[in-house]
Design a protein around this motif. Structure first.
Motif, PDB file in Angstrom:
ATOM      1  N   SER A   8      36.504 106.373  43.826  1.00  0.00           N
ATOM      2  CA  SER A   8      35.282 105.971  44.532  1.00  0.00           C
ATOM      3  C   SER A   8      34.108 105.901  43.569  1.00  0.00           C
ATOM      4  O   SER A   8      33.301 104.960  43.610  1.00  0.00           O
ATOM      5  CB  SER A   8      34.971 106.965  45.658  1.00  0.00           C
ATOM      6  N   ALA A   9      34.010 106.909  42.692  1.00  0.00           N
ATOM      7  CA  ALA A   9      32.950 106.894  41.678  1.00  0.00           C
ATOM      8  C   ALA A   9      33.073 105.660  40.791  1.00  0.00           C
ATOM      9  O   ALA A   9      32.078 104.994  40.477  1.00  0.00           O
ATOM     10  CB  ALA A   9      33.015 108.170  40.839  1.00  0.00           C
ATOM     11  N   LEU A  10      34.294 105.340  40.400  1.00  0.00           N
ATOM     12  CA  LEU A  10      34.526 104.157  39.567  1.00  0.00           C
ATOM     13  C   LEU A  10      34.103 102.889  40.295  1.00  0.00           C
ATOM     14  O   LEU A  10      33.460 102.004  39.705  1.00  0.00           O
ATOM     15  CB  LEU A  10      36.005 104.071  39.182  1.00  0.00           C
ATOM     16  N   ALA A  11      34.451 102.786  41.580  1.00  0.00           N
ATOM     17  CA  ALA A  11      34.112 101.582  42.347  1.00  0.00           C
ATOM     18  C   ALA A  11      32.605 101.381  42.414  1.00  0.00           C
ATOM     19  O   ALA A  11      32.110 100.248  42.282  1.00  0.00           O
ATOM     20  CB  ALA A  11      34.699 101.684  43.758  1.00  0.00           C
ATOM     21  N   ILE A  12      31.856 102.467  42.571  1.00  0.00           N
ATOM     22  CA  ILE A  12      30.401 102.355  42.708  1.00  0.00           C
ATOM     23  C   ILE A  12      29.766 101.868  41.409  1.00  0.00           C
ATOM     24  O   ILE A  12      28.983 100.913  41.397  1.00  0.00           O
ATOM     25  CB  ILE A  12      29.802 103.709  43.134  1.00  0.00           C
ATOM     26  N   VAL A  13      30.092 102.521  40.287  1.00  0.00           N
ATOM     27  CA  VAL A  13      29.460 102.113  39.021  1.00  0.00           C
ATOM     28  C   VAL A  13      29.963 100.748  38.566  1.00  0.00           C
ATOM     29  O   VAL A  13      29.236 100.001  37.911  1.00  0.00           O
ATOM     30  CB  VAL A  13      29.668 103.179  37.924  1.00  0.00           C
ATOM     31  N   SER A  14      31.200 100.401  38.916  1.00  0.00           N
ATOM     32  CA  SER A  14      31.720  99.080  38.566  1.00  0.00           C
ATOM     33  C   SER A  14      30.966  97.984  39.314  1.00  0.00           C
ATOM     34  O   SER A  14      30.712  96.905  38.760  1.00  0.00           O
ATOM     35  CB  SER A  14      33.216  98.994  38.891  1.00  0.00           C
ATOM     36  N   PHE A  15      30.594  98.267  40.552  1.00  0.00           N
ATOM     37  CA  PHE A  15      29.823  97.281  41.316  1.00  0.00           C
ATOM     38  C   PHE A  15      28.454  97.047  40.672  1.00  0.00           C
ATOM     39  O   PHE A  15      27.977  95.908  40.590  1.00  0.00           O
ATOM     40  CB  PHE A  15      29.652  97.736  42.761  1.00  0.00           C
ATOM     41  N   THR A  16      27.840  98.136  40.207  1.00  0.00           N
ATOM     42  CA  THR A  16      26.552  97.986  39.519  1.00  0.00           C
ATOM     43  C   THR A  16      26.698  97.083  38.304  1.00  0.00           C
ATOM     44  O   THR A  16      25.855  96.204  38.056  1.00  0.00           O
ATOM     45  CB  THR A  16      26.012  99.364  39.089  1.00  0.00           C
ATOM     46  N   MET A  17      27.779  97.256  37.532  1.00  0.00           N
ATOM     47  CA  MET A  17      28.000  96.423  36.360  1.00  0.00           C
ATOM     48  C   MET A  17      28.319  94.984  36.743  1.00  0.00           C
ATOM     49  O   MET A  17      27.934  94.046  36.042  1.00  0.00           O
ATOM     50  CB  MET A  17      29.130  97.011  35.509  1.00  0.00           C
ATOM     51  N   LEU A  18      29.014  94.784  37.856  1.00  0.00           N
ATOM     52  CA  LEU A  18      29.274  93.418  38.346  1.00  0.00           C
ATOM     53  C   LEU A  18      27.957  92.684  38.563  1.00  0.00           C
ATOM     54  O   LEU A  18      27.785  91.524  38.141  1.00  0.00           O
ATOM     55  CB  LEU A  18      30.066  93.490  39.662  1.00  0.00           C
ATOM     56  N   CYS A  19      27.003  93.354  39.211  1.00  0.00           N
ATOM     57  CA  CYS A  19      25.706  92.728  39.473  1.00  0.00           C
ATOM     58  C   CYS A  19      24.999  92.380  38.161  1.00  0.00           C
ATOM     59  O   CYS A  19      24.381  91.317  38.038  1.00  0.00           O
ATOM     60  CB  CYS A  19      24.840  93.675  40.306  1.00  0.00           C
ATOM     61  N   GLY A  20      25.114  93.280  37.182  1.00  0.00           N
ATOM     62  CA  GLY A  20      24.491  93.016  35.886  1.00  0.00           C
ATOM     63  C   GLY A  20      25.128  91.854  35.151  1.00  0.00           C
ATOM     64  O   GLY A  20      24.431  91.016  34.560  1.00  0.00           O
ATOM     65  N   TYR A  21      26.446  91.782  35.186  1.00  0.00           N
ATOM     66  CA  TYR A  21      27.135  90.722  34.453  1.00  0.00           C
ATOM     67  C   TYR A  21      26.903  89.346  35.078  1.00  0.00           C
ATOM     68  O   TYR A  21      26.956  88.336  34.388  1.00  0.00           O
ATOM     69  CB  TYR A  21      28.634  91.025  34.358  1.00  0.00           C
ATOM     70  N   PHE A  22      26.647  89.303  36.375  1.00  0.00           N
ATOM     71  CA  PHE A  22      26.296  88.019  36.987  1.00  0.00           C
ATOM     72  C   PHE A  22      25.035  87.475  36.326  1.00  0.00           C
ATOM     73  O   PHE A  22      24.965  86.303  35.942  1.00  0.00           O
ATOM     74  CB  PHE A  22      26.082  88.179  38.495  1.00  0.00           C
ATOM     75  N   LEU A  23      24.035  88.326  36.177  1.00  0.00           N
ATOM     76  CA  LEU A  23      22.775  87.878  35.578  1.00  0.00           C
ATOM     77  C   LEU A  23      22.937  87.577  34.093  1.00  0.00           C
ATOM     78  O   LEU A  23      22.293  86.676  33.560  1.00  0.00           O
ATOM     79  CB  LEU A  23      21.707  88.954  35.808  1.00  0.00           C
ATOM     80  N   THR A  24      23.834  88.309  33.396  1.00  0.00           N
ATOM     81  CA  THR A  24      24.063  88.073  31.971  1.00  0.00           C
ATOM     82  C   THR A  24      24.468  86.633  31.701  1.00  0.00           C
ATOM     83  O   THR A  24      24.017  86.011  30.739  1.00  0.00           O
ATOM     84  CB  THR A  24      25.150  89.021  31.442  1.00  0.00           C
ATOM     85  N   ASP A  25      25.319  86.079  32.560  1.00  0.00           N
ATOM     86  CA  ASP A  25      25.898  84.758  32.293  1.00  0.00           C
ATOM     87  C   ASP A  25      25.382  83.658  33.218  1.00  0.00           C
ATOM     88  O   ASP A  25      25.893  82.544  33.190  1.00  0.00           O
ATOM     89  CB  ASP A  25      27.422  84.839  32.409  1.00  0.00           C
ATOM     90  N   VAL A  26      24.356  83.957  34.024  1.00  0.00           N
ATOM     91  CA  VAL A  26      23.934  82.978  35.019  1.00  0.00           C
ATOM     92  C   VAL A  26      23.311  81.728  34.382  1.00  0.00           C
ATOM     93  O   VAL A  26      23.334  80.641  34.970  1.00  0.00           O
ATOM     94  CB  VAL A  26      22.941  83.634  36.015  1.00  0.00           C
ATOM     95  N   MET A  27      22.780  81.849  33.167  1.00  0.00           N
ATOM     96  CA  MET A  27      22.146  80.693  32.517  1.00  0.00           C
ATOM     97  C   MET A  27      23.148  79.785  31.816  1.00  0.00           C
ATOM     98  O   MET A  27      22.831  78.630  31.517  1.00  0.00           O
ATOM     99  CB  MET A  27      21.101  81.176  31.511  1.00  0.00           C
ATOM    100  N   ALA A  28      24.348  80.308  31.518  1.00  0.00           N
ATOM    101  CA  ALA A  28      25.309  79.545  30.720  1.00  0.00           C
ATOM    102  C   ALA A  28      25.644  78.175  31.325  1.00  0.00           C
ATOM    103  O   ALA A  28      25.607  77.158  30.622  1.00  0.00           O
ATOM    104  CB  ALA A  28      26.578  80.365  30.489  1.00  0.00           C
ATOM    105  N   PRO A  29      25.966  78.089  32.621  1.00  0.00           N
ATOM    106  CA  PRO A  29      26.306  76.770  33.177  1.00  0.00           C
ATOM    107  C   PRO A  29      25.102  75.850  33.344  1.00  0.00           C
ATOM    108  O   PRO A  29      25.273  74.665  33.631  1.00  0.00           O
ATOM    109  CB  PRO A  29      26.910  77.109  34.552  1.00  0.00           C
ATOM    110  N   LEU A  30      23.896  76.401  33.192  1.00  0.00           N
ATOM    111  CA  LEU A  30      22.688  75.609  33.429  1.00  0.00           C
ATOM    112  C   LEU A  30      22.230  74.820  32.213  1.00  0.00           C
ATOM    113  O   LEU A  30      21.209  74.119  32.285  1.00  0.00           O
ATOM    114  CB  LEU A  30      21.549  76.530  33.894  1.00  0.00           C
ATOM    115  N   LYS A  31      22.943  74.911  31.080  1.00  0.00           N
ATOM    116  CA  LYS A  31      22.478  74.251  29.853  1.00  0.00           C
ATOM    117  C   LYS A  31      22.180  72.759  30.059  1.00  0.00           C
ATOM    118  O   LYS A  31      21.099  72.286  29.676  1.00  0.00           O
ATOM    119  CB  LYS A  31      23.487  74.444  28.724  1.00  0.00           C
TER     120      LYS A  31
END
Length: 451
Positions: free
Chosen positions: A18-41
């Motif tokens: 459960s602890a892993l699932a919670i912190v992994s979700f936080t990282m999922l949200c971060g990684y979305f923003l990390t790569d959100v500009m890539a397809p917009l070139k």
């Protein structure tokens, strides 16, 4: 003894997963923003008049503070000194602030002009990305230490693989839905706003984890676990004089320099070389993170039970070389061939991280892990900052084509050759790591689960 062990919260499978699932979700949200500009070139070039060099400058901002100001290393020291709760909450705050600034820039709230020799919009967007990058990278080392805290001696590689796989969902979503989302709302900044909303939800999720972490520490104290000696700056010397640490760090920067910067340009590659519709071009690079969802935990589970961590990294590096050589070849310019190559890259992208990150605790003592991970991430960020800038400059300087008749705008052969060279260097380092493991007895070829 049995009674004491039962008191530890991380001995509960439900609690630790459960602890892993919670912190992994936080990282999922971060990684979305990390790569959100890539397809917009292509849209950035068409609507906001950005150049490939502007795009490269923006992506290089990922390392402005992390590398030049040593913020990642400082974050790692803070992590070892102040713990995962304090550091994680601070990292989430920086992610939200950076994302808000980037959204404001792309929305046009700061006006035009030139700042420090660059387009003002590019400057403010890059500054926001640089602040966000400090947050996501410090969050990454914090989550790595959290996983070791909950899973050491248990399913460590599987847990790290699951975290990586979950984070890759964020990357996959960013590559697949960003362009359709922007076009649906007729606003190039709309996907960034979506990322900001996700980050706020991820922040709340990490607050929930903090409650679990406090309970874990209480249970460890009740179980009579001895506290380690506090971290001191002498530990930094111990880390940087460790040959195994440097080999892991070099493998990390070389491998990821051939993957993450590639993803920034992969959508544009699909449009220019494989003639994929720009509205669908992000779907092919999205195959890469999609493949890691299943494969990274699978390979992590193999490492937990069977070992062979150094061997897994060598195989992954070989596949990385093959992929970029095939992308560089001036033939088979069909979308289905690109998809097959991307699947192979997804396998390589699953192999190396599934073995590399769980190998660090075998080389570095737990009390030094925050600083060790931060140093590795800092070295990695040198590549993540420099390589996108290099590729953008190479595209503008050597690879521009005359597309006045509607043909491709860039020839991507030279950039793919550069990525292949990083793969060759990664293979050399992986082989050296296997030799060093045999000499020092780190146990990289041994299973993680202790019976």
């Amino acid at each position: 003894m049995t009674k004491q062990i039962q008191k530890k919260l991380n001995d509960s499978a439900a609690a630790r997963w459960s602890a892993l699932a919670i912190v992994s979700f936080t990282m999922l949200c971060g990684y979305f923003l990390t790569d959100v500009m890539a397809p917009l070139k292509p849209m950035l070039e068409e609507e906001l008049l950005w150049t490939s060099t502007d795009f490269g400058v923006f992506n290089s901002a990922y390392g402005w503070f992390n590398v030049i100001l040593f913020m990642l290393i400082i974050g790692g020291i803070i992590l070892d000194k102040k713990g995962v709760r304090f550091t994680g909450l601070g990292a989430c705050t920086l992610m939200v602030i950076g994302c808000f600034l980037k959204y404001s820039a792309i929305s046009g709230l700061f006006g035009g002009g030139i700042i420090l020799g660059m387009n003002a919009q590019v400057f403010w967007a890059a500054l926001g990305y640089a602040i966000f990058a400090v947050g996501i990278e410090v969050a990454g080392i914090t989550v790595s230490k959290i996983i070791v805290k909950w899973f050491k001696g248990k399913e460590l590689a599987l847990a790290m693989g699951m975290q990586v796989a979950t984070a890759r969902i964020g990357t996959m979503l960013a590559l697949a839905v960003t362009v359709p989302f922007a076009k649906y709302f007729a606003n190039i900044a709309a996907p960034i706003l979506l990322g900001l909303i996700l980050l706020c939800i991820g922040f709340i999720a990490f607050m929930i984890y903090c409650i679990m972490d406090r309970k874990l520490e209480t249970s460890l104290e009740e179980a009579g676990k001895e506290k380690e000696d506090p971290f001191s700056f002498r530990d930094i010397v111990a880390i940087i004089t460790n040959t195994g640490f440097w080999l892991i760090a070099l493998l990390c920067v070389l491998f990821y320099s051939a993957v993450f910067p590639f993803l920034k340009y992969a959508t544009d590659l699909m449009v220019n070389k494989y003639e994929v519709d720009p509205n669908l071009a992000g779907m092919i690079p999205a195959v890469l993170p999609f493949g890691t969802l299943l494969l990274t935990p699978l390979f992590g589970g193999i490492y937990d039970k069977k070992g062979k961590g150094a061997t897994i990294m060598i195989i992954g590096a070989c596949m990385l070389i093959l992929v970029h050589v095939l992308f560089a070849m001036p033939f088979m310019n069909h979308w289905w061939f690109a998809t097959i190559i991307m699947v192979v890259l997804g396998i390589a992208f699953s192999l190396v991280p599934s073995a590399m990150w769980p190998s660090v605790p075998k080389i570095i003592p737990e009390k030094q892990l925050g600083t060790a991970y931060s140093l590795i991430f800092w070295i990695q960020n040198i590549g993540l900052a420099g390589v996108p800038l290099l590729i953008g400059w190479v595209l503008d300087t050597y690879c521009k084509l005359d597309n006045s008749t509607g043909g491709p705008a860039y020839n991507y052969t030279l950039p793919m050759c550069i990525f292949a060279c990083f793969g060759v260097l990664a293979l050399i380092v992986a082989l050296a790591l296997k030799v060093e493991n045999k000499r020092k007895g780190y146990g990289l070829e041994e299973p993680n689960i202790k019976n």
